[in-house]
Structures are given as C-alpha cells and as structure tokens.
Design an enzyme around this catalytic site. Sequence first.
Site, PDB file in Angstrom:
ATOM      1  N   ASN A 211       0.849  -1.194   0.000  1.00 14.72           N
ATOM      2  CA  ASN A 211       0.000   0.000   0.000  1.00 14.72           C
ATOM      3  C   ASN A 211       0.883   1.243   0.000  1.00 14.72           C
ATOM      4  O   ASN A 211       2.104   1.139  -0.020  1.00 14.72           O
ATOM      5  CB  ASN A 211      -0.965  -0.018   1.189  1.00 14.72           C
ATOM      6  CG  ASN A 211      -0.213  -0.082   2.503  1.00 14.72           C
ATOM      7  OD1 ASN A 211       0.530   0.835   2.858  1.00 14.72           O
ATOM      8  ND2 ASN A 211      -0.361  -1.200   3.213  1.00 14.72           N
ATOM      9  N   ASP A 280      -4.069  -6.560   4.852  1.00 15.89           N
ATOM     10  CA  ASP A 280      -5.062  -7.461   5.457  1.00 15.89           C
ATOM     11  C   ASP A 280      -4.942  -8.875   4.909  1.00 15.89           C
ATOM     12  O   ASP A 280      -5.321  -9.835   5.564  1.00 15.89           O
ATOM     13  CB  ASP A 280      -6.479  -6.922   5.192  1.00 15.89           C
ATOM     14  CG  ASP A 280      -6.741  -5.672   6.025  1.00 15.89           C
ATOM     15  OD1 ASP A 280      -6.345  -5.675   7.200  1.00 15.89           O
ATOM     16  OD2 ASP A 280      -7.301  -4.700   5.495  1.00 15.89           O
ATOM     17  N   LYS A 290       9.384 -16.816 -10.985  1.00 14.91           N
ATOM     18  CA  LYS A 290       8.494 -15.794 -11.532  1.00 14.91           C
ATOM     19  C   LYS A 290       7.395 -16.442 -12.374  1.00 14.91           C
ATOM     20  O   LYS A 290       7.689 -17.297 -13.217  1.00 14.91           O
ATOM     21  CB  LYS A 290       9.310 -14.816 -12.380  1.00 14.91           C
ATOM     22  CG  LYS A 290       8.500 -13.641 -12.832  1.00 14.91           C
ATOM     23  CD  LYS A 290       9.346 -12.635 -13.578  1.00 14.91           C
ATOM     24  CE  LYS A 290       8.430 -11.591 -14.183  1.00 14.91           C
ATOM     25  NZ  LYS A 290       9.108 -10.749 -15.150  1.00 14.91           N
ATOM     26  N   PHE A 326      -4.299   3.302  14.679  1.00 16.93           N
ATOM     27  CA  PHE A 326      -4.500   4.316  13.652  1.00 16.93           C
ATOM     28  C   PHE A 326      -5.525   3.776  12.665  1.00 16.93           C
ATOM     29  O   PHE A 326      -5.681   2.556  12.533  1.00 16.93           O
ATOM     30  CB  PHE A 326      -3.185   4.622  12.917  1.00 16.93           C
ATOM     31  CG  PHE A 326      -2.458   5.819  13.465  1.00 16.93           C
ATOM     32  CD1 PHE A 326      -1.768   5.742  14.661  1.00 16.93           C
ATOM     33  CD2 PHE A 326      -2.481   7.035  12.787  1.00 16.93           C
ATOM     34  CE1 PHE A 326      -1.104   6.848  15.171  1.00 16.93           C
ATOM     35  CE2 PHE A 326      -1.820   8.139  13.282  1.00 16.93           C
ATOM     36  CZ  PHE A 326      -1.136   8.064  14.474  1.00 16.93           C
ATOM     37  N   LYS A 340     -13.651   0.752  15.367  1.00 11.65           N
ATOM     38  CA  LYS A 340     -12.347   0.073  15.512  1.00 11.65           C
ATOM     39  C   LYS A 340     -11.841   0.151  16.947  1.00 11.65           C
ATOM     40  O   LYS A 340     -11.220  -0.789  17.449  1.00 11.65           O
ATOM     41  CB  LYS A 340     -11.322   0.670  14.534  1.00 11.65           C
ATOM     42  CG  LYS A 340     -11.554   0.193  13.117  1.00 11.65           C
ATOM     43  CD  LYS A 340     -10.537   0.692  12.115  1.00 11.65           C
ATOM     44  CE  LYS A 340     -10.927   0.177  10.727  1.00 11.65           C
ATOM     45  NZ  LYS A 340     -10.273   0.840   9.625  1.00 11.65           N
ATOM     46  N   LYS A 344     -11.250  -3.501  18.541  1.00 12.83           N
ATOM     47  CA  LYS A 344      -9.862  -3.903  18.784  1.00 12.83           C
ATOM     48  C   LYS A 344      -9.438  -3.637  20.231  1.00 12.83           C
ATOM     49  O   LYS A 344      -8.261  -3.759  20.562  1.00 12.83           O
ATOM     50  CB  LYS A 344      -8.931  -3.187  17.804  1.00 12.83           C
ATOM     51  CG  LYS A 344      -9.281  -3.481  16.332  1.00 12.83           C
ATOM     52  CD  LYS A 344      -8.161  -3.155  15.372  1.00 12.83           C
ATOM     53  CE  LYS A 344      -8.599  -3.402  13.935  1.00 12.83           C
ATOM     54  NZ  LYS A 344      -7.505  -3.595  12.997  1.00 12.83           N
TER      55      LYS A 344
HETATM   56  O1  PMT Z   1       2.970   5.992   6.548  1.00 13.15           O
HETATM   57  P1  PMT Z   1       2.389   7.320   6.093  1.00 13.15           P
HETATM   58  O2  PMT Z   1       2.569   7.558   4.628  1.00 13.15           O
HETATM   59  O3  PMT Z   1       2.903   8.461   6.942  1.00 13.15           O
HETATM   60  O4  PMT Z   1       0.820   7.270   6.322  1.00 13.15           O
HETATM   61  C1  PMT Z   1       0.298   7.127   7.608  1.00 13.15           C
HETATM   62  C2  PMT Z   1      -0.874   6.123   7.646  1.00 13.15           C
HETATM   63  C3  PMT Z   1      -2.046   6.703   6.889  1.00 13.15           C
HETATM   64  C4  PMT Z   1      -0.465   4.789   7.045  1.00 13.15           C
HETATM   65  C5  PMT Z   1      -1.190   5.876   9.166  1.00 13.15           C
HETATM   66  O5  PMT Z   1      -1.349   7.056   9.798  1.00 13.15           O
HETATM   67  C6  PMT Z   1      -2.461   5.028   9.339  1.00 13.15           C
HETATM   68  O6  PMT Z   1      -3.557   5.517   9.344  1.00 13.15           O
HETATM   69  N1  PMT Z   1      -2.285   3.705   9.530  1.00 13.15           N
HETATM   70  C7  PMT Z   1      -3.393   2.775   9.629  1.00 13.15           C
HETATM   71  C8  PMT Z   1      -3.983   2.542   8.263  1.00 13.15           C
HETATM   72  C9  PMT Z   1      -5.274   1.728   8.288  1.00 13.15           C
HETATM   73  O7  PMT Z   1      -6.219   2.040   7.626  1.00 13.15           O
HETATM   74  O8  PMT Z   1      -5.283   0.777   9.085  1.00 13.15           O
HETATM   75  P2  PMT Z   1      -6.513  -0.324   9.232  1.00 13.15           P
HETATM   76  O9  PMT Z   1      -7.835   0.328   9.295  1.00 13.15           O
HETATM   77  O10 PMT Z   1      -6.284  -1.360   8.211  1.00 13.15           O
HETATM   78  O11 PMT Z   1      -6.156  -0.872  10.643  1.00 13.15           O
HETATM   79  C10 PMT Z   1      -6.513  -0.244  11.863  1.00 13.15           C
HETATM   80  C11 PMT Z   1      -5.422  -0.520  12.887  1.00 13.15           C
HETATM   81  O12 PMT Z   1      -5.202  -1.938  13.014  1.00 13.15           O
HETATM   82  C12 PMT Z   1      -4.089   0.087  12.535  1.00 13.15           C
HETATM   83  O13 PMT Z   1      -3.520   0.585  13.726  1.00 13.15           O
HETATM   84  C13 PMT Z   1      -3.292  -1.082  11.986  1.00 13.15           C
HETATM   85  O14 PMT Z   1      -1.870  -0.930  12.236  1.00 13.15           O
HETATM   86  C14 PMT Z   1      -3.856  -2.261  12.759  1.00 13.15           C
HETATM   87  N2  PMT Z   1      -3.817  -3.531  11.999  1.00 13.15           N
HETATM   88  C15 PMT Z   1      -4.516  -3.670  10.843  1.00 13.15           C
HETATM   89  C16 PMT Z   1      -4.476  -4.867  10.151  1.00 13.15           C
HETATM   90  C17 PMT Z   1      -3.709  -5.939  10.668  1.00 13.15           C
HETATM   91  N3  PMT Z   1      -3.642  -7.089  10.030  1.00 13.15           N
HETATM   92  N4  PMT Z   1      -3.017  -5.768  11.811  1.00 13.15           N
HETATM   93  C18 PMT Z   1      -3.072  -4.591  12.490  1.00 13.15           C
HETATM   94  O15 PMT Z   1      -2.435  -4.448  13.542  1.00 13.15           O
END
Ligand code: PMT
Length: 405
Positions: A211, A280, A290, A326, A340, A344
Amino acid sequence: MTSSFAGKRIVVGVTGSIAAFKVAGWVSALAKDEALVDVVMTAAAQHFVTPLTFSALTGRAVYSDMFEAEREGVISHIGLAREADCILIAPATAHTIARLAHGLADDLLSTTVLAARVPVIVCPAMNVKMFEHAATRHNIERLTSLGYRVIDPDSGLMACGEEGAGRLPEWEQVAEYVLRGITRPDLAGQRVLVTAGPTREPYDPARFISNRSSGKMGYALARTAFRRGAEVTLISGPTALQAPAGVEMVRVSTALEMYEAVMERCDHASIIVKAAAVADFRFARQHRQKVKKDSSELTMELVLNPDILKELGKRDDRERWLLIGFAAESQNIEQEGRKKLVNKHLDLIAVNDISSDGAGFAVDTNQITLIDSQRSVPLIHTSKEKTADLLWDHVVANKLLKPAV
Ligand code: PMT
C-alpha cells in the site's frame, strides 16, 4: 514554524581534534535555528579552529580561558553551567573523555560540566585504535554510568588514514539527542513500541501487494517519543526513511514478520502505537519462480493476515499497555473510528481523514481526530511531526499513561 531550538541555551564544548571543523557546521545549524550557543574551546581545540570562526557563526562571545572568564562582564563557568539547557561536547577527544570520567576540573570546559545539572551529550572523535583502547572504553562506560549521554561514533576512513570507528556522526543524528536534552521528558520511563510503514506480501520473486504508506507518521511518533524521554522501539515495514536516532530499529517486510516482531517485543512495552498500514491479506501460495504471463495461474488466492492490534487487545495482560491504533478513513470518521476502538479493545485511536488534501498516506502533513471512550478531539492540519507531538500531548494531558517503569 518556530524551531524547537529557538531561545534554548546550548553550551558546545569543542576539544582538540581535526573533527572540530565539522562542529562549526553544527554550531551554524543551531544558530540558524535560533538557539543561543555558547562555545567553550579547550586550548588544543584552538590549534584546529579559531575562536573567531565560532563567534562569527553564533554572534556571541567564545569562551576558553578560565581566568579571563572571571573578569567583570564576562560569564563565568558557573554562569555558563547555570544558564545552559544542555551541554554538547563535540568533538570529544580521548583526553577530554578521560578527564570528565575522573571529574577533573582544570579548565573552563571541565569546570562548566562539573558545575552543570543539565543533560551532557558527548560525541567521541579520535583514531580508531585510541577509541578501541581499553582505557577509553572504560572511561566511556564510566561517563555513561555517571549519566552522560555518549553517542557512538561513525565508522569509515579517518583523517589519519586508518579505517574504523571514531568519526563524528552527522548533525541530523546528534541534533535528536540535543532535542531530547532540551525537551520536557514527560514520557520518561515509558517504553514505547511503534509500528510504521506498509507491509509487502510477495506473490513471486518479482511481485508483491502493498500500500502507499511511507512510514512518515510512525517515524514521527518514534522520533518525538524519543525526544520526550521514552525508550523507543520502531518496527518498520519497507520504507525509504532513515532510522531515527536513539531508537531501536527492527526492519520487517511482511505482515507475518511484523506480527512476530511485535509479539516478541510487546512484553517489554508500556505503550504500543500501531501506525503501520498492515496488509489485510497475503497470497495463499508464494511462487519460488516468476510466474509467466502465459501460465495457467491467472487466479490469485488470498488468505487473511492476523490482525496484530486486535490480538494484542484480546490478551489477558492487555491492561499493561496503553494501546493506540491508527485508521485511514474517508467518511464517517467518528463512527468508523469508534467501531475500531471498540472492536480492537483500544485506549485511543487516531483517525486520518484521507478525504482531505495533505493527510494520510505518503504526505508530510496530516489531519487526525483522536477518539477514546470519553471524547473525540479533532487536531489541526499540520506536519506529521507536530501531529505526533499533539498526540503525545493528548496522552499526557489526559493522564492516559501507565505508571512509568
Ligand atoms: O505511513 P504514512 O505515509 O505516513 O501514512 C500514515 C498512515 C495513513 C499509514 C497511518 O497514519 C495510518 O492511518 N495507519 C493505519 C492505516 C489503516 O487504515 O489501518 P486499518 O484500518 O487497516 O487498521 C486499523 C489498525 O489496526 C491500525 O492501527 C493497523 O496498524 C492495525 N492492523 C490492521 C491490520 C492488521 N492485520 N493488523 C493490524 O495491527
């Protein structure tokens, strides 16, 4: 934007090494950032650089003579020590390190250091053999045990023609230690684990899914936590960013590697911030070779990756951490964030509004709303570094911290 150095009094102790010329650049950078820099030179330092160089750069007096400093109108060693916010000794020769390690006070710099009660940062610079000598190692250990912050020198080719450890590091690295020295240590005693960047899920040796996360937000959180006195570990997916100074850096690539790295280190943490954009899904099968475009493998099967944050939130020992997530959302920020937060089992979630310009992925600025069980606080649109500081301000002001260890 005002620099964090503005108005801060930094005593820079310069000792007799060829690397003294490099510190002229550091002093210039501090002066440009509006710090009030008092340079104290040893007699040997003046063989390499003149006091005039430093006074021209700082626009202030340069100190070297212990007794001249007792003249009326000239600041004394006690005055320098009393008014300093931080002392930086660079380059620090083996001789100066030995004198400081034994508490000798036979010149202006050593008396100033002994009289000071502020953070003292020491940057050794010398020939590699001198640096590796047991006497120097012992003196450095002693300085560390006395509370001085000794920064490891860089390795490389030296002025003497030998190669190895003993060169001054770059200013960008050292500046972080000085910033830690002048910043209120409201995260002191906290052990912060931050994740940052994307993960990369390989399909074959040439291809992967990932991503747009650059890691900038997570790195800013790690850097600012270090400045505020925390012990910081940064677990990062692949990014183009340099490791922040003073931070333990763990580089991973896939979500499974990030999962392992977090689980291995979480027992040691008191705060966990998951700023990483974890994929995810991963491919059910990774090809060793390849995949050719004329192959029959045109359907890609995906499987779910573990949700690292959710797993932490479900653990029996969950209460040991302040758990911060985040999320990047483009609509219903509050509703999606709160969902969330609850799912979580988080203490706090920072929701990026990625519908607004200059926020979220791969830019230098951000716009987030902090949501916890009590409140929802929209922050201003600002740099990622300032955003990180505002997040820590929120955590401290609302007494969300676990007791310091
Ligand atoms: O890296 P930059 O370019 O500075 O950008 C910052 C950012 C936008 C990436 C960051 O600030 C951010 O928002 N990160 C979370 C992105 C997101 O949409 O996460 P999510 O909704 O998929 O997940 C929510 C939370 O669960 C996050 O804290 C993530 O780290 C965590 N997660 C998600 C999936 C997974 N398999 N394991 C996790 O721990």
